[in-house]
Design a protein around this motif. Structure first.
Motif, PDB file in Angstrom:
ATOM      1  N   GLN A 170       0.792  -1.229   0.000  1.00 16.79           N
ATOM      2  CA  GLN A 170       0.000   0.000   0.000  1.00 16.79           C
ATOM      3  C   GLN A 170       0.825   1.280   0.000  1.00 16.79           C
ATOM      4  N   ILE A 171       2.090   1.204   0.428  1.00 12.15           N
ATOM      5  CA  ILE A 171       2.943   2.392   0.434  1.00 12.15           C
ATOM      6  C   ILE A 171       3.523   2.613  -0.955  1.00 12.15           C
ATOM      7  N   ASP A 172       3.466   3.831  -1.436  1.00 13.60           N
ATOM      8  CA  ASP A 172       4.024   4.193  -2.736  1.00 13.60           C
ATOM      9  C   ASP A 172       5.512   3.828  -2.772  1.00 13.60           C
ATOM     10  N   VAL A 173       5.900   2.964  -3.709  1.00  9.55           N
ATOM     11  CA  VAL A 173       7.282   2.475  -3.749  1.00  9.55           C
ATOM     12  C   VAL A 173       8.277   3.584  -4.082  1.00  9.55           C
ATOM     13  N   THR A 174       7.804   4.706  -4.617  1.00 13.82           N
ATOM     14  CA  THR A 174       8.698   5.819  -4.943  1.00 13.82           C
ATOM     15  C   THR A 174       8.846   6.801  -3.782  1.00 13.82           C
ATOM     16  N   LYS A 175       8.112   6.563  -2.678  1.00  9.47           N
ATOM     17  CA  LYS A 175       8.135   7.470  -1.538  1.00  9.47           C
ATOM     18  C   LYS A 175       8.372   6.652  -0.266  1.00  9.47           C
ATOM     19  N   THR A 176       9.614   6.597   0.129  1.00 12.50           N
ATOM     20  CA  THR A 176      10.001   5.732   1.235  1.00 12.50           C
ATOM     21  C   THR A 176       9.333   6.155   2.543  1.00 12.50           C
ATOM     22  N   VAL A 177       8.704   5.178   3.192  1.00 10.54           N
ATOM     23  CA  VAL A 177       8.212   5.341   4.560  1.00 10.54           C
ATOM     24  C   VAL A 177       8.649   4.097   5.335  1.00 10.54           C
ATOM     25  N   THR A 178       9.362   4.286   6.427  1.00  9.35           N
ATOM     26  CA  THR A 178       9.765   3.141   7.231  1.00  9.35           C
ATOM     27  C   THR A 178       8.894   3.052   8.475  1.00  9.35           C
ATOM     28  N   LEU A 179       8.624   1.820   8.892  1.00  6.47           N
ATOM     29  CA  LEU A 179       7.886   1.557  10.121  1.00  6.47           C
ATOM     30  C   LEU A 179       8.780   0.698  10.997  1.00  6.47           C
ATOM     31  N   GLY A 180       9.286   1.295  12.065  1.00  7.11           N
ATOM     32  CA  GLY A 180      10.139   0.565  12.994  1.00  7.11           C
ATOM     33  C   GLY A 180       9.388   0.296  14.278  1.00  7.11           C
ATOM     34  N   LEU A 181       8.849  -0.915  14.413  1.00  4.29           N
ATOM     35  CA  LEU A 181       8.164  -1.294  15.646  1.00  4.29           C
ATOM     36  C   LEU A 181       9.187  -1.884  16.600  1.00  4.29           C
ATOM     37  N   THR A 182       9.303  -1.304  17.789  1.00  2.00           N
ATOM     38  CA  THR A 182      10.417  -1.621  18.679  1.00  2.00           C
ATOM     39  C   THR A 182       9.999  -2.189  20.022  1.00  2.00           C
ATOM     40  N   GLN A 183       8.709  -2.131  20.360  1.00  2.00           N
ATOM     41  CA  GLN A 183       8.263  -2.633  21.654  1.00  2.00           C
ATOM     42  C   GLN A 183       6.914  -3.322  21.523  1.00  2.00           C
ATOM     43  N   ILE A 184       6.767  -4.431  22.244  1.00  4.44           N
ATOM     44  CA  ILE A 184       5.462  -5.058  22.420  1.00  4.44           C
ATOM     45  C   ILE A 184       5.439  -5.627  23.833  1.00  4.44           C
ATOM     46  N   HIS A 185       4.467  -5.199  24.606  1.00  7.17           N
ATOM     47  CA  HIS A 185       4.379  -5.577  26.011  1.00  7.17           C
ATOM     48  C   HIS A 185       2.999  -6.134  26.313  1.00  7.17           C
ATOM     49  N   GLY A 186       2.951  -7.336  26.856  1.00 11.13           N
ATOM     50  CA  GLY A 186       1.667  -7.907  27.239  1.00 11.13           C
ATOM     51  C   GLY A 186       1.854  -9.152  28.078  1.00 11.13           C
ATOM     52  N   GLY A 187       1.203  -9.199  29.207  1.00  7.68           N
ATOM     53  CA  GLY A 187       1.259 -10.374  30.057  1.00  7.68           C
ATOM     54  C   GLY A 187       2.443 -10.392  30.998  1.00  7.68           C
ATOM     55  N   GLU A 212      -1.428   9.348  22.768  1.00  8.97           N
ATOM     56  CA  GLU A 212      -1.415  10.740  22.319  1.00  8.97           C
ATOM     57  C   GLU A 212      -0.395  10.980  21.216  1.00  8.97           C
ATOM     58  N   ASN A 213       0.664  10.180  21.168  1.00  7.80           N
ATOM     59  CA  ASN A 213       1.730  10.424  20.210  1.00  7.80           C
ATOM     60  C   ASN A 213       1.418   9.923  18.806  1.00  7.80           C
ATOM     61  N   LEU A 214       0.284   9.232  18.630  1.00  4.46           N
ATOM     62  CA  LEU A 214      -0.037   8.705  17.316  1.00  4.46           C
ATOM     63  C   LEU A 214      -0.678   9.802  16.471  1.00  4.46           C
ATOM     64  N   GLU A 215       0.153  10.702  15.976  1.00  3.94           N
ATOM     65  CA  GLU A 215      -0.314  11.797  15.132  1.00  3.94           C
ATOM     66  C   GLU A 215       0.862  12.313  14.329  1.00  3.94           C
ATOM     67  N   ILE A 216       0.572  12.978  13.226  1.00  4.81           N
ATOM     68  CA  ILE A 216       1.645  13.507  12.401  1.00  4.81           C
ATOM     69  C   ILE A 216       2.362  14.631  13.146  1.00  4.81           C
ATOM     70  N   GLY A 217       3.662  14.601  13.110  1.00  9.40           N
ATOM     71  CA  GLY A 217       4.477  15.627  13.746  1.00  9.40           C
ATOM     72  C   GLY A 217       5.916  15.387  13.395  1.00  9.40           C
ATOM     73  N   GLY A 218       6.762  16.362  13.577  1.00  5.75           N
ATOM     74  CA  GLY A 218       8.154  16.193  13.212  1.00  5.75           C
ATOM     75  C   GLY A 218       8.300  16.032  11.708  1.00  5.75           C
ATOM     76  N   ASP A 219       8.092  17.121  10.975  1.00  5.80           N
ATOM     77  CA  ASP A 219       8.199  17.075   9.520  1.00  5.80           C
ATOM     78  C   ASP A 219       9.645  16.841   9.090  1.00  5.80           C
ATOM     79  N   GLU A 242       2.540  11.220   2.175  1.00  7.56           N
ATOM     80  CA  GLU A 242       2.696   9.770   2.263  1.00  7.56           C
ATOM     81  C   GLU A 242       2.839   9.338   3.730  1.00  7.56           C
ATOM     82  N   GLY A 243       3.461  10.191   4.536  1.00  3.87           N
ATOM     83  CA  GLY A 243       3.541   9.906   5.962  1.00  3.87           C
ATOM     84  C   GLY A 243       2.170   9.908   6.611  1.00  3.87           C
ATOM     85  N   ARG A 244       1.330  10.844   6.197  1.00  6.40           N
ATOM     86  CA  ARG A 244      -0.041  10.903   6.716  1.00  6.40           C
ATOM     87  C   ARG A 244      -0.831   9.667   6.288  1.00  6.40           C
TER      88      ARG A 244
END
Length: 402
Positions: A236-253, A303-310, A276-278
Protein backbone atom coordinates in the motif's frame (compact mmCIF):
# COMPACT_ATOMS: atom_id res chain seq x y z
CA UNK A 1 37.00 47.44 2.65
CA UNK A 2 37.90 43.84 3.40
CA UNK A 3 37.62 41.57 0.37
CA UNK A 4 35.95 38.14 0.44
CA UNK A 5 39.34 36.53 -0.15
CA UNK A 6 40.69 38.31 2.93
CA UNK A 7 37.65 37.26 4.97
CA UNK A 8 38.07 33.64 3.87
CA UNK A 9 41.70 33.75 4.93
CA UNK A 10 40.73 35.18 8.31
CA UNK A 11 38.11 32.47 8.86
CA UNK A 12 40.58 29.71 7.96
CA UNK A 13 43.32 31.10 10.18
CA UNK A 14 41.09 31.72 13.20
CA UNK A 15 39.37 28.32 12.91
CA UNK A 16 42.80 26.69 12.97
CA UNK A 17 43.95 28.82 15.89
CA UNK A 18 40.77 27.94 17.79
CA UNK A 19 40.89 24.23 16.95
CA UNK A 20 42.49 23.16 20.23
CA UNK A 21 39.97 25.26 22.16
CA UNK A 22 37.09 23.79 20.15
CA UNK A 23 38.28 20.29 21.03
CA UNK A 24 38.76 21.25 24.70
CA UNK A 25 35.19 22.53 24.88
CA UNK A 26 33.87 19.39 23.24
CA UNK A 27 35.87 17.27 25.72
CA UNK A 28 34.37 19.07 28.72
CA UNK A 29 30.84 18.81 27.36
CA UNK A 30 31.30 15.12 26.57
CA UNK A 31 32.53 14.41 30.09
CA UNK A 32 29.60 16.18 31.73
CA UNK A 33 26.49 15.23 29.70
CA UNK A 34 23.02 16.06 30.97
CA UNK A 35 19.62 14.68 30.05
CA UNK A 36 16.94 16.58 28.16
CA UNK A 37 15.45 19.50 30.13
CA UNK A 38 18.06 18.96 32.89
CA UNK A 39 20.98 20.73 31.18
CA UNK A 40 21.65 23.15 34.08
CA UNK A 41 25.44 22.77 34.32
CA UNK A 42 25.75 22.67 30.54
CA UNK A 43 23.87 25.96 30.30
CA UNK A 44 26.02 27.51 33.03
CA UNK A 45 29.19 26.50 31.18
CA UNK A 46 27.87 27.89 27.89
CA UNK A 47 26.79 31.18 29.43
CA UNK A 48 30.09 31.63 31.26
CA UNK A 49 31.93 31.15 27.97
CA UNK A 50 29.61 33.55 26.14
CA UNK A 51 29.98 36.28 28.79
CA UNK A 52 33.65 36.58 27.86
CA UNK A 53 32.52 37.82 24.43
CA UNK A 54 30.25 40.49 25.90
CA UNK A 55 27.15 39.24 24.09
CA UNK A 56 23.55 39.50 25.28
CA UNK A 57 21.91 36.32 26.56
CA UNK A 58 18.13 36.07 26.17
CA UNK A 59 16.30 33.52 28.30
CA UNK A 60 13.54 31.40 26.77
CA UNK A 61 10.51 31.28 29.10
CA UNK A 62 9.67 27.80 30.32
CA UNK A 63 12.89 26.30 29.00
CA UNK A 64 16.52 25.72 29.93
CA UNK A 65 17.34 26.80 26.38
CA UNK A 66 18.41 30.34 25.53
CA UNK A 67 19.57 32.56 22.68
CA UNK A 68 22.47 34.94 22.25
CA UNK A 69 22.21 38.10 20.16
CA UNK A 70 25.16 39.33 18.12
CA UNK A 71 24.27 42.71 16.63
CA UNK A 72 26.76 44.31 14.24
CA UNK A 73 25.07 47.68 14.74
CA UNK A 74 24.55 48.00 11.00
CA UNK A 75 21.28 47.29 9.15
CA UNK A 76 21.06 44.02 7.29
CA UNK A 77 19.68 40.51 7.40
CA UNK A 78 19.20 38.39 10.51
CA UNK A 79 20.51 34.83 10.71
CA UNK A 80 19.84 32.14 13.29
CA UNK A 81 22.55 29.58 14.11
CA UNK A 82 21.35 26.66 16.19
CA UNK A 83 22.97 24.11 18.51
CA UNK A 84 21.23 21.44 20.62
CA UNK A 85 22.51 20.84 24.14
CA UNK A 86 21.09 17.61 25.63
CA UNK A 87 22.51 14.09 25.97
CA UNK A 88 20.95 10.62 26.11
CA UNK A 89 20.17 8.09 28.89
CA UNK A 90 22.81 5.62 27.66
CA UNK A 91 25.56 3.87 29.62
CA UNK A 92 28.60 4.44 27.43
CA UNK A 93 30.83 1.64 26.22
CA UNK A 94 34.41 2.38 27.32
CA UNK A 95 35.50 1.48 23.79
CA UNK A 96 34.67 2.96 20.41
CA UNK A 97 34.98 0.86 17.25
CA UNK A 98 38.80 0.75 17.36
CA UNK A 99 39.62 0.57 21.06
CA UNK A 100 39.45 2.60 24.29
CA UNK A 101 37.82 5.99 23.80
CA UNK A 102 39.74 9.19 24.65
CA UNK A 103 37.12 10.66 26.98
CA UNK A 104 34.62 9.17 29.38
CA UNK A 105 31.31 10.43 30.74
CA UNK A 106 31.52 11.39 34.40
CA UNK A 107 27.73 11.23 34.76
CA UNK A 108 26.88 7.49 34.95
CA UNK A 109 24.11 6.40 32.63
CA UNK A 110 24.24 9.60 30.57
CA UNK A 111 26.16 9.97 27.31
CA UNK A 112 26.56 12.38 24.43
CA UNK A 113 25.79 9.66 21.90
CA UNK A 114 24.53 11.92 19.12
CA UNK A 115 27.12 14.67 18.70
CA UNK A 116 25.41 17.55 20.50
CA UNK A 117 28.63 18.19 22.44
CA UNK A 118 30.34 18.82 19.11
CA UNK A 119 27.49 21.03 17.90
CA UNK A 120 27.88 23.31 20.93
CA UNK A 121 31.66 23.49 20.54
CA UNK A 122 31.32 24.40 16.85
CA UNK A 123 28.83 27.19 17.55
CA UNK A 124 30.92 28.68 20.37
CA UNK A 125 33.99 28.89 18.12
CA UNK A 126 31.89 30.30 15.29
CA UNK A 127 30.58 32.92 17.70
CA UNK A 128 34.14 34.01 18.49
CA UNK A 129 35.08 34.28 14.82
CA UNK A 130 32.00 36.29 13.85
CA UNK A 131 32.37 38.74 16.74
CA UNK A 132 35.96 39.35 15.67
CA UNK A 133 34.70 40.11 12.15
CA UNK A 134 32.07 42.57 13.35
CA UNK A 135 33.43 45.52 11.39
CA UNK A 136 33.06 43.56 8.11
CA UNK A 137 29.50 42.35 8.73
CA UNK A 138 26.02 43.83 8.70
CA UNK A 139 22.84 42.68 10.39
CA UNK A 140 22.32 40.35 13.34
CA UNK A 141 22.91 36.75 14.38
CA UNK A 142 20.85 34.85 16.93
CA UNK A 143 22.80 31.93 18.35
CA UNK A 144 20.22 29.37 19.40
CA UNK A 145 20.87 26.84 22.18
CA UNK A 146 17.93 24.44 22.14
CA UNK A 147 17.20 22.21 25.11
CA UNK A 148 15.70 18.74 24.95
CA UNK A 149 16.09 18.04 21.23
CA UNK A 150 16.12 14.30 21.86
CA UNK A 151 12.60 14.36 23.32
CA UNK A 152 11.32 17.51 21.62
CA UNK A 153 10.79 19.32 24.92
CA UNK A 154 12.38 22.64 24.01
CA UNK A 155 11.47 23.33 20.41
CA UNK A 156 7.99 24.81 20.93
CA UNK A 157 9.20 27.37 23.48
CA UNK A 158 12.19 28.24 21.28
CA UNK A 159 10.04 28.78 18.18
CA UNK A 160 7.71 31.04 20.17
CA UNK A 161 10.72 32.98 21.44
CA UNK A 162 12.11 33.53 17.93
CA UNK A 163 9.02 33.85 15.77
CA UNK A 164 8.76 37.65 15.83
CA UNK A 165 12.49 38.48 15.74
CA UNK A 166 12.61 39.14 12.02
CA UNK A 167 14.89 36.18 11.27
CA UNK A 168 15.58 35.66 7.57
CA UNK A 169 17.19 32.20 7.69
CA UNK A 170 18.24 29.58 10.25
CA UNK A 171 21.33 27.39 9.94
CA UNK A 172 22.29 24.25 11.83
CA UNK A 173 24.84 21.43 11.81
CA UNK A 174 24.60 17.75 12.57
CA UNK A 175 27.72 15.64 12.98
CA UNK A 176 26.99 12.49 10.99
CA UNK A 177 28.40 9.07 11.87
CA UNK A 178 27.90 7.43 8.46
CA UNK A 179 29.76 10.15 6.51
CA UNK A 180 33.56 10.25 6.33
CA UNK A 181 35.44 12.99 8.14
CA UNK A 182 36.11 15.85 5.79
CA UNK A 183 32.80 15.50 3.94
CA UNK A 184 29.82 17.86 4.12
CA UNK A 185 26.38 17.61 2.53
CA UNK A 186 24.22 20.72 2.21
CA UNK A 187 22.02 19.74 -0.74
CA UNK A 188 18.61 21.32 -1.23
CA UNK A 189 15.47 19.36 -0.43
CA UNK A 190 14.70 16.77 2.26
CA UNK A 191 17.80 15.75 4.20
CA UNK A 192 16.33 14.12 7.31
CA UNK A 193 13.07 12.25 7.71
CA UNK A 194 9.91 13.39 9.35
CA UNK A 195 8.58 11.04 11.96
CA UNK A 196 6.21 10.31 14.77
CA UNK A 197 6.03 7.80 17.56
CA UNK A 198 3.54 4.97 17.19
CA UNK A 199 1.83 4.01 20.44
CA UNK A 200 -1.36 1.96 20.73
CA UNK A 201 -2.86 -0.56 23.14
CA UNK A 202 -4.97 -3.58 22.19
CA UNK A 203 -7.58 -4.28 24.86
CA UNK A 204 -9.11 -7.73 25.42
CA UNK A 205 -10.44 -9.60 28.43
CA UNK A 206 -8.19 -11.27 30.97
CA UNK A 207 -8.72 -14.86 32.11
CA UNK A 208 -7.17 -18.20 33.06
CA UNK A 209 -4.80 -19.71 30.53
CA UNK A 210 -6.62 -23.07 30.73
CA UNK A 211 -9.84 -21.60 29.27
CA UNK A 212 -8.90 -19.19 26.48
CA UNK A 213 -12.44 -19.49 25.17
CA UNK A 214 -13.68 -17.59 28.23
CA UNK A 215 -11.25 -14.74 27.61
CA UNK A 216 -10.52 -12.35 24.77
CA UNK A 217 -6.81 -12.72 24.11
CA UNK A 218 -5.21 -9.44 22.93
CA UNK A 219 -1.93 -11.23 22.18
CA UNK A 220 -3.35 -12.91 19.06
CA UNK A 221 -4.93 -9.65 17.94
CA UNK A 222 -1.60 -7.83 18.40
CA UNK A 223 0.27 -10.54 16.48
CA UNK A 224 -2.15 -10.27 13.56
CA UNK A 225 -1.88 -6.48 13.58
CA UNK A 226 1.89 -6.80 13.16
CA UNK A 227 1.43 -9.24 10.27
CA UNK A 228 -1.15 -6.97 8.67
CA UNK A 229 1.16 -3.97 8.89
CA UNK A 230 3.98 -5.93 7.23
CA UNK A 231 1.72 -6.80 4.30
CA UNK A 232 0.38 -3.25 4.04
CA UNK A 233 3.86 -1.75 3.84
CA UNK A 234 4.67 -4.07 0.93
CA UNK A 235 1.44 -3.40 -0.94
CA UNK A 236 0.00 0.00 0.00
CA UNK A 237 2.94 2.39 0.43
CA UNK A 238 4.02 4.19 -2.74
CA UNK A 239 7.28 2.48 -3.75
CA UNK A 240 8.70 5.82 -4.94
CA UNK A 241 8.13 7.47 -1.54
CA UNK A 242 10.00 5.73 1.24
CA UNK A 243 8.21 5.34 4.56
CA UNK A 244 9.76 3.14 7.23
CA UNK A 245 7.89 1.56 10.12
CA UNK A 246 10.14 0.56 12.99
CA UNK A 247 8.16 -1.29 15.65
CA UNK A 248 10.42 -1.62 18.68
CA UNK A 249 8.26 -2.63 21.65
CA UNK A 250 5.46 -5.06 22.42
CA UNK A 251 4.38 -5.58 26.01
CA UNK A 252 1.67 -7.91 27.24
CA UNK A 253 1.26 -10.37 30.06
CA UNK A 254 3.29 -11.17 33.16
CA UNK A 255 2.27 -14.66 34.33
CA UNK A 256 2.38 -17.98 32.43
CA UNK A 257 -1.20 -19.06 33.10
CA UNK A 258 -3.01 -15.72 32.92
CA UNK A 259 -4.22 -14.24 29.64
CA UNK A 260 -3.57 -10.47 29.83
CA UNK A 261 -6.23 -7.86 29.32
CA UNK A 262 -4.05 -5.64 27.11
CA UNK A 263 -0.98 -5.50 24.88
CA UNK A 264 0.92 -2.29 24.10
CA UNK A 265 2.79 -1.76 20.80
CA UNK A 266 5.24 1.06 20.15
CA UNK A 267 7.62 2.23 17.46
CA UNK A 268 7.97 5.04 14.94
CA UNK A 269 7.20 6.12 11.39
CA UNK A 270 9.81 7.92 9.26
CA UNK A 271 9.02 9.65 5.97
CA UNK A 272 10.27 12.29 3.55
CA UNK A 273 6.93 13.04 1.90
CA UNK A 274 4.45 14.52 4.38
CA UNK A 275 1.34 13.30 2.56
CA UNK A 276 2.70 9.77 2.26
CA UNK A 277 3.54 9.91 5.96
CA UNK A 278 -0.04 10.90 6.72
CA UNK A 279 -1.30 8.06 4.54
CA UNK A 280 0.99 5.61 6.36
CA UNK A 281 -0.34 6.77 9.71
CA UNK A 282 -3.90 6.17 8.49
CA UNK A 283 -2.89 2.65 7.46
CA UNK A 284 -1.54 1.93 10.95
CA UNK A 285 -4.80 3.11 12.51
CA UNK A 286 -7.06 1.25 10.09
CA UNK A 287 -5.27 -2.09 10.35
CA UNK A 288 -5.01 -1.87 14.13
CA UNK A 289 -8.69 -1.05 14.55
CA UNK A 290 -10.18 -3.57 12.10
CA UNK A 291 -7.84 -6.42 13.04
CA UNK A 292 -8.59 -5.88 16.72
CA UNK A 293 -12.31 -5.82 15.94
CA UNK A 294 -12.00 -9.19 14.15
CA UNK A 295 -10.63 -10.62 17.41
CA UNK A 296 -13.34 -8.97 19.54
CA UNK A 297 -10.75 -6.53 20.89
CA UNK A 298 -10.59 -2.75 20.91
CA UNK A 299 -7.70 -0.37 20.28
CA UNK A 300 -6.73 2.72 22.23
CA UNK A 301 -4.31 5.06 20.49
CA UNK A 302 -1.77 6.97 22.55
CA UNK A 303 -1.42 10.74 22.32
CA UNK A 304 1.73 10.42 20.21
CA UNK A 305 -0.04 8.71 17.32
CA UNK A 306 -0.31 11.80 15.13
CA UNK A 307 1.64 13.51 12.40
CA UNK A 308 4.48 15.63 13.75
CA UNK A 309 8.15 16.19 13.21
CA UNK A 310 8.20 17.07 9.52
CA UNK A 311 11.23 16.32 7.33
CA UNK A 312 14.25 18.61 7.56
CA UNK A 313 14.22 20.41 4.21
CA UNK A 314 17.03 22.63 2.95
CA UNK A 315 16.02 25.79 1.10
CA UNK A 316 17.30 25.83 -2.48
CA UNK A 317 18.88 29.30 -2.40
CA UNK A 318 20.51 28.70 0.98
CA UNK A 319 21.83 25.36 -0.26
CA UNK A 320 23.41 27.05 -3.30
CA UNK A 321 25.07 29.57 -0.99
CA UNK A 322 26.36 26.83 1.32
CA UNK A 323 27.67 24.62 -1.47
CA UNK A 324 29.63 27.42 -3.09
CA UNK A 325 30.88 28.63 0.29
CA UNK A 326 32.07 25.19 1.39
CA UNK A 327 33.83 24.64 -1.92
CA UNK A 328 35.69 27.90 -1.27
CA UNK A 329 36.57 27.39 2.38
CA UNK A 330 37.08 23.57 2.41
CA UNK A 331 37.85 22.52 -1.18
CA UNK A 332 36.79 18.96 -1.97
CA UNK A 333 34.53 18.62 1.06
CA UNK A 334 31.13 18.79 -0.61
CA UNK A 335 29.32 15.52 -1.29
CA UNK A 336 25.78 15.07 -2.57
CA UNK A 337 22.57 13.05 -2.27
CA UNK A 338 22.86 12.14 1.42
CA UNK A 339 19.59 11.50 3.22
CA UNK A 340 19.19 10.39 6.82
CA UNK A 341 16.21 8.50 8.21
CA UNK A 342 16.53 10.03 11.68
CA UNK A 343 14.16 12.83 12.73
CA UNK A 344 15.23 16.25 14.01
CA UNK A 345 13.38 19.09 15.74
CA UNK A 346 15.33 21.44 13.47
CA UNK A 347 12.50 20.90 10.98
CA UNK A 348 10.27 23.13 13.12
CA UNK A 349 12.40 26.20 12.43
CA UNK A 350 10.96 26.27 8.90
CA UNK A 351 7.84 27.79 10.47
CA UNK A 352 9.99 30.86 11.18
CA UNK A 353 12.26 31.16 8.13
CA UNK A 354 13.96 29.17 5.36
CA UNK A 355 16.46 26.69 6.81
CA UNK A 356 19.77 25.06 5.96
CA UNK A 357 20.99 21.97 7.82
CA UNK A 358 24.56 20.84 7.16
CA UNK A 359 25.49 17.19 7.61
CA UNK A 360 29.15 16.99 8.64
CA UNK A 361 30.99 13.67 8.47
CA UNK A 362 32.81 12.36 11.56
CA UNK A 363 33.55 8.74 10.53
CA UNK A 364 37.21 7.73 10.85
CA UNK A 365 37.84 3.99 10.93
CA UNK A 366 41.41 4.40 12.17
CA UNK A 367 40.24 6.44 15.15
CA UNK A 368 37.19 4.27 15.79
CA UNK A 369 34.35 6.68 15.05
CA UNK A 370 31.46 5.56 12.89
CA UNK A 371 29.14 3.73 15.29
CA UNK A 372 25.52 4.68 14.77
CA UNK A 373 24.00 7.58 16.66
CA UNK A 374 22.33 6.63 19.96
CA UNK A 375 24.77 3.70 20.21
CA UNK A 376 26.98 3.19 23.29
CA UNK A 377 30.09 3.03 21.04
CA UNK A 378 29.28 6.32 19.31
CA UNK A 379 32.28 8.62 19.00
CA UNK A 380 33.38 11.45 16.73
CA UNK A 381 36.61 12.27 14.96
CA UNK A 382 37.52 15.56 16.61
CA UNK A 383 39.55 16.54 13.56
CA UNK A 384 36.20 17.09 11.85
CA UNK A 385 35.09 19.79 14.29
CA UNK A 386 37.10 22.43 12.46
CA UNK A 387 35.07 21.66 9.33
CA UNK A 388 31.93 22.54 11.26
CA UNK A 389 33.47 25.82 12.40
CA UNK A 390 34.63 26.68 8.89
CA UNK A 391 31.32 25.77 7.24
CA UNK A 392 29.21 27.64 9.80
CA UNK A 393 31.39 30.76 9.85
CA UNK A 394 31.61 30.89 6.07
CA UNK A 395 27.86 30.48 5.64
CA UNK A 396 27.16 33.25 8.15
CA UNK A 397 29.59 35.65 6.50
CA UNK A 398 28.24 34.92 3.02
CA UNK A 399 24.64 35.24 4.13
CA UNK A 400 25.19 38.55 5.90
CA UNK A 401 27.37 40.10 3.19
CA UNK A 402 26.07 38.77 -0.15
Amino acid sequence: MTTMTEMNTFIKNRAKELEAETIRIRKYLYEYPELSSEEDETVKFLKDTIKELGLEVEEVPGSTGFTVLFDTGKPGKTLGIRADIDALPIEENPKNLAGPRKYFSKNPGVMHACGHDGHMAIVLSTMKILTEMKHDLSGKVYFIFEEGEEIGSGIEAMVQHLVNRGIDAIYGNHLTAFMDSGSICVDAGPRMAGGKLVNFTVHGKSGHGSRPDLSINPIFAAANILTGLTNAWANQIDVTKTVTLGLTQIHGGEIDNIIPDKVNIRGSLRFFDVEEGRKALDIVKKIAEFTAQAHNCTVEFGENLEIGGDPVINDEKLAELAISGNEEIIPGSVIHDVIWYATETFSEYRTIAPTLFALIGVRNEGYGSGAEHHNNQFDIDENALINGVLATSKFAVDFLTK
